[in-house]
Design a protein around this motif. Structure first.
Motif, short mmCIF file in Angstrom:
data_model
loop_
_atom_site.label_atom_id
_atom_site.label_comp_id
_atom_site.label_asym_id
_atom_site.label_seq_id
_atom_site.Cartn_x
_atom_site.Cartn_y
_atom_site.Cartn_z
N CYS A 293 -5.78 -7.67 8.59
CA CYS A 293 -6.32 -6.60 9.41
C CYS A 293 -7.34 -5.80 8.61
N THR A 294 -8.41 -5.39 9.28
CA THR A 294 -9.43 -4.59 8.60
C THR A 294 -9.05 -3.11 8.55
N ARG A 295 -7.93 -2.75 9.14
CA ARG A 295 -7.47 -1.37 9.09
C ARG A 295 -6.16 -1.27 8.32
N ALA A 296 -5.77 -0.06 8.00
CA ALA A 296 -4.57 0.14 7.17
C ALA A 296 -3.73 1.27 7.75
N CYS A 297 -3.14 1.02 8.91
CA CYS A 297 -2.24 2.00 9.51
C CYS A 297 -0.99 2.13 8.64
N ARG A 298 -0.44 3.32 8.57
CA ARG A 298 0.61 3.61 7.60
C ARG A 298 2.02 3.25 8.07
N HIS B 117 -3.38 11.13 12.77
CA HIS B 117 -4.12 11.01 11.51
C HIS B 117 -3.20 10.61 10.36
N THR C 185 -3.96 -5.88 4.68
CA THR C 185 -5.25 -5.26 4.95
C THR C 185 -6.32 -5.91 4.06
N ARG D 156 0.83 -1.20 0.00
CA ARG D 156 0.00 0.00 0.00
C ARG D 156 0.87 1.25 0.00
N ARG E 140 -1.96 6.49 11.82
CA ARG E 140 -2.92 5.43 12.09
C ARG E 140 -4.12 5.49 11.14
N ASP E 141 -4.80 4.37 11.03
CA ASP E 141 -6.03 4.30 10.26
C ASP E 141 -7.05 5.28 10.82
N ARG F 298 -10.04 4.97 11.48
CA ARG F 298 -10.96 4.39 12.46
C ARG F 298 -10.32 4.25 13.83
#
Length: 331
Positions: free
Chosen positions: A98-103, A207, A109, A22, A210-211, A213
């Protein structure tokens, strides 16, 4: 979650290597107080020690013979020797997507579509018993596809471990369960000793790091609720450094955590998993880690573990020795 950045991850007996494909935008300015080490070349203080010791070898032997999987080994954690030598290990539950996509994180994801391994609680209990552990950390991906975020599954894993090996201390490095108090309660009431949820970075950078959410305040609310709901459970969080935070922001983060009664804080160096993830803004020198640790202890935390190679689960067991002088990795 800090233990996942830049590492392959493991679930049950299945290992998946994250693709880390990503692409993200940086959106941050470099820290003017950056260390003089050129970014792109790791400094000498990030070199890990080779694992040794009889207990380490015994745990390793059991892992090999029984084909067990741990985050410690699959992530190539630099602290594996020290932790295993003291009977501490980390297992990842609830899958590898994971359902989130922290950078900052290299975990895949996607949408697991509600899948869970119903046998996983017993498999976790098997692993802990076979390895002869004194302390186990259960960690996981975020599972927003599940109605309760996986809280009941977490509790089932803790219950299974405690039923088989009641003297083993259990830490849950848990998701935020979307901030829903009753889901947090399921995990906090499961019989564990430590409940952890990582704030990851200072508020200004949340922001970016982290994702959407997740959130700084959401994590604080989860930790505060956990402590108020069950004061006997220790609460813990981790902060990555080297993402562009300032010292004033580090101090403010410690103040925010102290204000809600967090017991344990860890500081570690952020390392970039791939070129598609957030870049390292600076390599934080060991002397700075030692300083931030003293800042935390002065604010009354039960323990502050701080060092370049520290990860969320680093020597998690030693907080119960009440010997915080022994937990300075920079010493």
């Amino acid at each position: 979650m800090s233990d996942f950045k830049g590492i392959p991850v493991v679930t049950g007996s299945k290992v998946q290597k994250p693709n880390g494909t990503r692409a993200i935008k940086n959106g941050m300015k470099a820290n003017k107080n950056a260390a003089a080490v050129p970014i792109g070349r790791k400094p000498d203080w990030l070199r890990a020690r080779l694992p040794t010791g009889d207990t380490y070898q015994a745990v390793k032997k059991n892992v090999r013979e029984h084909k067990l999987a741990t985050v410690c080994e699959e992530s190539m954690c630099p602290n594996i020797g020290e932790c295993w030598s003291h009977g501490t290990a980390t297992i990842m539950i609830m899958g590898d997507t994971c359902t989130r996509a922290c950078r900052f994180c290299a975990v895949d994801t996607g949408n697991p579509r509600g899948w869970l391994d119903s046998q996983e609680p017993e498999h976790c209990a098997d692993s802990v018993e076979i390895m002869g552990l004194n302390y186990i950390v259960l960690t996981s991906v975020d599972r927003d596809d599940l109605p309760d975020g996986g809280a009941q599954h977490y509790a089932d894993c803790v219950n299974a471990i405690k039923a088989r090996t009641p003297n083993v201390r259990v830490e849950a490095l848990a998701p935020d369960f979307r901030g829903v108090p009753e889901y947090v309660d399921k995990v906090v009431d499961s019989g564990l000793e430590v409940f952890a949820q990582n704030v990851e970075t200072v508020e200004r950078l949340t922001h970016v790091v982290r994702d959407a959410r997740a959130g700084y305040r959401q994590t604080l609310n989860v930790l505060e609720h956990a402590k108020k709901h069950n004061p006997n459970v220790l609460t813990k969080t981790s902060v990555m450094l080297g993402l562009g935070e300032t010292e004033d922001e580090i101090a403010q983060t410690l103040d925010d955590l102290a204000a809600i009664g967090v017991d344990i804080v860890t500081f570690g160096q952020y390392l970039r998993p791939t070129v598609n993830h957030l870049p390292v803004e600076r390599y934080v020198p060991p002397a700075d880690f030692a300083k931030y640790r003293q800042w935390g202890l002065a604010r009354g935390f039960l323990e502050v573990v701080s060092g370049p190679l520290v990860r969320s689960s680093y020597r998690a067991d030693r907080v119960f020795d009440k010997n915080n002088a022994g937990l300075d990795q920079t010493a």
